[in-house]
Write an enzyme that holds these catalytic residues in place. Sequence first.
Site, mmCIF file in Angstrom:
data_model
loop_
_atom_site.group_PDB
_atom_site.id
_atom_site.type_symbol
_atom_site.label_atom_id
_atom_site.label_comp_id
_atom_site.label_asym_id
_atom_site.label_seq_id
_atom_site.Cartn_x
_atom_site.Cartn_y
_atom_site.Cartn_z
ATOM 1 N N TYR A 44 0.841 -1.204 0.000
ATOM 2 C CA TYR A 44 0.000 0.000 0.000
ATOM 3 C C TYR A 44 0.878 1.258 0.000
ATOM 4 C CZ TYR A 44 -3.974 -3.019 1.230
ATOM 5 O OH TYR A 44 -4.951 -3.992 1.241
ATOM 6 N N SER A 203 -13.607 -3.995 1.536
ATOM 7 C CA SER A 203 -14.623 -3.244 0.784
ATOM 8 C C SER A 203 -16.032 -3.586 1.270
ATOM 9 C CB SER A 203 -14.491 -3.507 -0.718
ATOM 10 O OG SER A 203 -13.242 -3.074 -1.202
ATOM 11 N N PRO A 204 -16.273 -3.590 2.593
ATOM 12 C CA PRO A 204 -17.598 -3.948 3.100
ATOM 13 C C PRO A 204 -18.663 -2.901 2.785
ATOM 14 C CG PRO A 204 -16.257 -3.094 4.880
ATOM 15 C CD PRO A 204 -15.339 -3.234 3.682
ATOM 16 N N LEU A 205 -18.234 -1.723 2.347
ATOM 17 C CA LEU A 205 -19.166 -0.678 1.930
ATOM 18 C C LEU A 205 -19.177 -0.520 0.407
ATOM 19 C CD1 LEU A 205 -18.423 1.979 4.703
ATOM 20 C CD2 LEU A 205 -20.368 0.413 4.548
ATOM 21 N N ARG A 207 -16.833 -0.019 -1.758
ATOM 22 C CA ARG A 207 -16.026 1.102 -2.240
ATOM 23 C C ARG A 207 -16.851 2.393 -2.274
ATOM 24 N NH1 ARG A 207 -14.338 -3.516 -5.079
ATOM 25 N NH2 ARG A 207 -12.167 -4.021 -4.609
#
Length: 325
Positions: A44, A203-205, A207
């Site tokens: 990252y 990415s539980p939302l 993105r």
Amino acid sequence: MRPIGLGCMTMSQSYGDADRGDSIATLREAIELGVGMFDTADVYGAADAAFGAPIRGFGHNEELIGEAIAGRRDEVVVATKFAVQMSAEGAVRLVGDPSYVAQACEASLQRLRTDHIDLYYCHRQDPSVPIEETVGALGELVTQGKVRAIGHCELSVDQLRRAHATFPLSALQSEYSLWERSVENDGVVAACRELGITLVPFSPLGRAMLTGRIERNQVFDATDFRSTLPRFRGENLERNIDLVEGLQKFSAEKGVTPGQVALAWLLAQPLDVVPIPGTKRIHYLRENTASTGVALSADEVALLSALFDPARVPGGRYPDAERGR
């Protein structure tokens, strides 16, 4: 600690610029709020090369976290990953041989300013190396005390079973949300439940799609990862926003935000789940953390599942099979 983590990738790449001071303040506020886990990876900071954005550098995100947790190391679970390397031109290479596993761990320990990693993942399995060899090397790090627990990312059921038989996995990280349910359909959720492996949804939302903040006809900057994703483009975007409007109506009736409902839906699933919503802003951190107080009945969980039935979600996860988080 709350059963929710903080995805830290956005502080270093993929979603536009990020202020270092604001990011560190968000990380320290997360500790105050009792957020259970910080999720990072050695790559990252380097992966923006694939989108033509400024490169902050390999290890940037780990260094950021190391600075933020100085003096408070024991108050947070630190999870990081290895295996993904990226050239200056954005070409991806996976490395999973045992010697590299040990080397990558040492480098991460230094950047994180710690003597141990709480949860160490293989980010993606190197196809040229048997998974048993990679996971066996991770197990050696546990034996040496440099790593407390190990995990893997984005495995099939067969790979998951082989890995777990080599050395017990504590966690599997895969994309999972109301909007992305492949791990249900391919048996991964059931296997995690059977084996006692915690599922860590990235990415539980969706993105940010499930927050309701994405607008119709929205155009993403070329340096924004979402500009490459089929679900955020053209007619697919319009149809996905139609689904999100149903989520917005539901959440308004409960007096909470769409994102909080999406996270509560994950926390209501019948297995150990620790979502890691990503943000670099304190406001959204507080909103996400408060989702642990949102209760959903079994009927409400079923209603939301039906609203986002996978057959109703247009567009693939990625533009091709090679792209990943």
